[in-house]
Structure formats: structure tokens, C-alpha cells
Design a protein around this motif. Structure first.
Motif, short mmCIF file in Angstrom:
data_model
loop_
_atom_site.label_atom_id
_atom_site.label_comp_id
_atom_site.label_asym_id
_atom_site.label_seq_id
_atom_site.Cartn_x
_atom_site.Cartn_y
_atom_site.Cartn_z
N VAL A 134 0.84 -1.20 0.00
CA VAL A 134 0.00 0.00 0.00
C VAL A 134 0.87 1.25 0.00
O VAL A 134 1.86 1.32 0.72
CB VAL A 134 -0.97 0.03 1.21
N LYS A 135 0.50 2.19 -0.85
CA LYS A 135 1.21 3.47 -0.92
C LYS A 135 0.22 4.57 -0.56
O LYS A 135 -0.70 4.87 -1.33
CB LYS A 135 1.77 3.69 -2.33
N PRO A 136 0.34 5.16 0.63
CA PRO A 136 -0.66 6.14 1.09
C PRO A 136 -0.70 7.41 0.25
O PRO A 136 0.34 7.93 -0.16
CB PRO A 136 -0.21 6.47 2.51
N VAL A 137 -1.92 7.88 0.01
CA VAL A 137 -2.16 9.18 -0.63
C VAL A 137 -3.27 9.84 0.18
O VAL A 137 -4.36 9.29 0.31
CB VAL A 137 -2.61 9.02 -2.10
N THR A 138 -2.96 11.00 0.74
CA THR A 138 -3.94 11.64 1.63
C THR A 138 -4.21 13.09 1.22
O THR A 138 -3.44 13.69 0.49
CB THR A 138 -3.44 11.64 3.09
N PHE A 139 -5.31 13.59 1.73
CA PHE A 139 -5.61 15.01 1.60
C PHE A 139 -5.76 15.58 3.00
O PHE A 139 -5.99 14.84 3.97
CB PHE A 139 -6.89 15.23 0.78
N VAL A 140 -5.63 16.89 3.12
CA VAL A 140 -5.70 17.55 4.43
C VAL A 140 -7.16 17.70 4.84
O VAL A 140 -7.95 18.32 4.14
CB VAL A 140 -5.01 18.93 4.38
N SER A 141 -7.49 17.11 5.98
CA SER A 141 -8.88 17.15 6.46
C SER A 141 -9.12 18.29 7.43
O SER A 141 -10.27 18.69 7.64
CB SER A 141 -9.21 15.82 7.17
N GLY A 142 -8.05 18.80 8.04
CA GLY A 142 -8.22 19.84 9.06
C GLY A 142 -8.56 19.27 10.42
O GLY A 142 -8.80 20.02 11.37
N ARG A 143 -8.56 17.93 10.53
CA ARG A 143 -8.88 17.29 11.81
C ARG A 143 -7.60 16.72 12.42
O ARG A 143 -6.67 16.36 11.69
CB ARG A 143 -9.89 16.16 11.61
N PRO A 144 -7.55 16.58 13.74
CA PRO A 144 -6.37 15.96 14.37
C PRO A 144 -6.32 14.47 14.04
O PRO A 144 -7.34 13.86 13.71
CB PRO A 144 -6.59 16.19 15.87
N LEU A 145 -5.13 13.90 14.14
CA LEU A 145 -4.95 12.48 13.90
C LEU A 145 -5.81 11.68 14.88
O LEU A 145 -5.96 12.06 16.04
CB LEU A 145 -3.47 12.13 14.11
N GLU A 146 -6.39 10.60 14.39
CA GLU A 146 -7.23 9.76 15.25
C GLU A 146 -6.44 9.26 16.46
O GLU A 146 -5.22 9.08 16.39
CB GLU A 146 -7.71 8.53 14.47
N PRO A 147 -7.13 8.98 17.57
CA PRO A 147 -6.44 8.44 18.76
C PRO A 147 -5.75 7.12 18.43
O PRO A 147 -6.27 6.32 17.65
CB PRO A 147 -7.59 8.21 19.76
N ILE A 148 -4.60 6.90 19.03
CA ILE A 148 -3.81 5.69 18.77
C ILE A 148 -4.59 4.44 19.15
O ILE A 148 -4.39 3.36 18.57
CB ILE A 148 -2.46 5.75 19.52
N ARG A 149 -5.51 4.54 20.12
CA ARG A 149 -6.25 3.35 20.55
C ARG A 149 -7.07 2.75 19.40
O ARG A 149 -7.27 1.54 19.34
CB ARG A 149 -7.15 3.67 21.74
N LYS A 150 -7.52 3.60 18.47
CA LYS A 150 -8.28 3.09 17.32
C LYS A 150 -7.37 2.26 16.41
O LYS A 150 -7.78 1.23 15.86
CB LYS A 150 -8.90 4.24 16.52
N THR A 151 -6.15 2.74 16.24
CA THR A 151 -5.18 1.99 15.42
C THR A 151 -4.85 0.66 16.07
O THR A 151 -4.80 -0.38 15.39
CB THR A 151 -3.90 2.83 15.23
N VAL A 152 -4.64 0.66 17.39
CA VAL A 152 -4.32 -0.57 18.11
C VAL A 152 -5.49 -1.54 18.03
O VAL A 152 -5.32 -2.73 17.73
CB VAL A 152 -3.97 -0.26 19.58
N ARG A 153 -6.70 -1.03 18.27
CA ARG A 153 -7.89 -1.88 18.23
C ARG A 153 -8.07 -2.54 16.87
O ARG A 153 -8.23 -3.77 16.76
CB ARG A 153 -9.13 -1.04 18.56
N ASP A 154 -8.01 -1.74 15.81
CA ASP A 154 -8.24 -2.29 14.47
C ASP A 154 -7.05 -3.10 13.96
O ASP A 154 -7.21 -4.02 13.16
CB ASP A 154 -8.60 -1.18 13.49
N GLY A 155 -5.86 -2.77 14.45
CA GLY A 155 -4.71 -3.60 14.13
C GLY A 155 -4.87 -5.00 14.71
O GLY A 155 -4.56 -6.00 14.06
#
Length: 198
Positions: A162-183
Motif C-alpha cells: 500500500v502506498k498512502p495518498v492523503t488530503f488535508v482534512s483539518g482534523r487531528p490524527l485519530e487516537p492511537i487506541r483506534k489503530t491498536v484496536r483495528d490492528g
């Protein structure tokens, strides 16, 4: 005839010094080595991303801005198929792409996923069967850490990069707990085939 006994040469102290210095360096690095491994892995991933040539554009549905951005991005990559997982209704999405000047003939809409983990698990088999080994992963900047983590586990298990491509949302990065949970959910899918979806 007298025989002269040759004594073994002792190593000059200058030869031993680098070894002592090397050992001192290792004594300093050893306690922080657990920190260096993740940093090295992140660095490797970033270098790897520079030479990945994706074969498709994979868009995570969930908000209108992602599809608008994806349509503009697809215009600069006209030969790549675009896959959108659980995005807006088909009629709206096709209008967005037509407005951006992108043919909808190469547009694939899939509505099986109910969340970010299932975005990946519902399409990984199809991508593998089509011989897709790398994708542009399109989402918002606040969502990319979680999406990339899941993608590297689920898609990575089939050799799909996977090669990430993003746009600026103006929102803060999601909490790390969401990444851990879904990981963890992605790892559960990897070992059991269960993704927590329907």
C-alpha cells in the motif's frame, strides 16, 4: 650454529583501542536498541514507498471528500482502475468522477464493507485474484495511520503493498487506541478469518 628463538609479537595498543571504543558504543546503543528497530522499519517503509508502482487506486469510503479527492487523483493516473469500498451511492460517485473528467469505465464500486477493517478484508481476495500487487491507498490524513496499519496486515498477508495518498482534512490524527484496536482485529482476521463484520 646458534638458533634464535623468535618471540610472538604483541599487538600494538593502537590496534586494541578501536575494539574498546566499539564496545563502549555498543554499551550505549544496547539499552535503546528496542527503539531503533521500529525507527529502522519506518525508514525502510518510507524508502520502499518511493519505488512502489501501484496498479490500482483503492479509496476508503466514509466521507464525500475522499471520493472528490480520489476523482482528482485518478485524473492524473488515467490508466489505473479505481476501487471504492463502501462509498457514496453509485449515481453520486459516478457524477463526481465525470465532473472531474474521469471515465467511469474503470470505476469499481463495492458496498460489502461496514468499517475500515472490512474495507480491506472484503476486497483482498479479489485484488489477489486480479494479480494486483500494489495500490494507492486514498483516505484523509487523520485516518491514514489506522488505515495503513490495517492495510499492511491484511493486504500485506497476500503480498499487496500500500502506498498512502492523503488530503488535508483539518482534523487531528485519530487516537492511537483506534489503530491498536483495528490492528488487533486485522491480526485476528489473519489467524482466524473473522474480521468482526457481518
Amino acid at each position: 650454529m646458534a638458533h634464535h628463538r623468535t618471540l610472538p609479537r604483541s599487538r600494538p595498543s593502537s590496534v586494541l583501542k578501536p575494539r574498546r571504543h566499539g564496545w563502549r558504543l555498543w554499551k550505549l546503543l544496547l539499552p535503546i536498541s528496542p527503539l531503533l528497530l521500529p525507527i529502522g522499519w519506518i525508514g525502510y517503509r518510507e524508502v520502499e514507498n518511493t519505488w512502489i508502482q501501484p496498479q490500482a487506486i483503492f479509496v476508503l469510503g466514509g466521507e464525500e471528500e475522499r471520493e472528490i479527492f480520489a476523482a482528482k487523483f485518478a485524473r492524473t493516473h488515467p490508466n489505473l482502475p479505481v476501487w471504492i469500498s463502501s462509498g457514496a451511492p453509485a449515481g453520486y460517485t459516478k457524477r463526481v468522477f465525470k465532473k472531474a473528467g474521469v471515465s467511469t469505465g474503470n470505476l469499481h464500486l463495492d458496498y460489502q464493507a461496514i468499517d475500515t477493517v472490512t474495507n480491506f478484508t472484503t476486497l483482498v481476495d479479489r485484488f489477489e485474484s486480479k494479480g494486483i500487487s500494489s495500490v494507492y491507498l486514498v483516505t484523509s490524513d487523520d485516518h491514514i495511520r489506522r488505515a495503513r496499519t490495517i492495510g499492511e496486515i491484511v493486504f500485506g498477508s497476500r503480498g499487496i503493498k500500500v502506498k498512502p495518498v492523503t488530503f488535508v482534512s483539518g482534523r487531528p490524527l485519530e487516537p492511537i487506541r483506534k489503530t491498536v484496536r483495528d490492528g488487533c482485529r486485522a491480526l485476528l482476521w489473519l489467524t482466524t478469518g473473522f474480521d468482526g463484520g457481518k
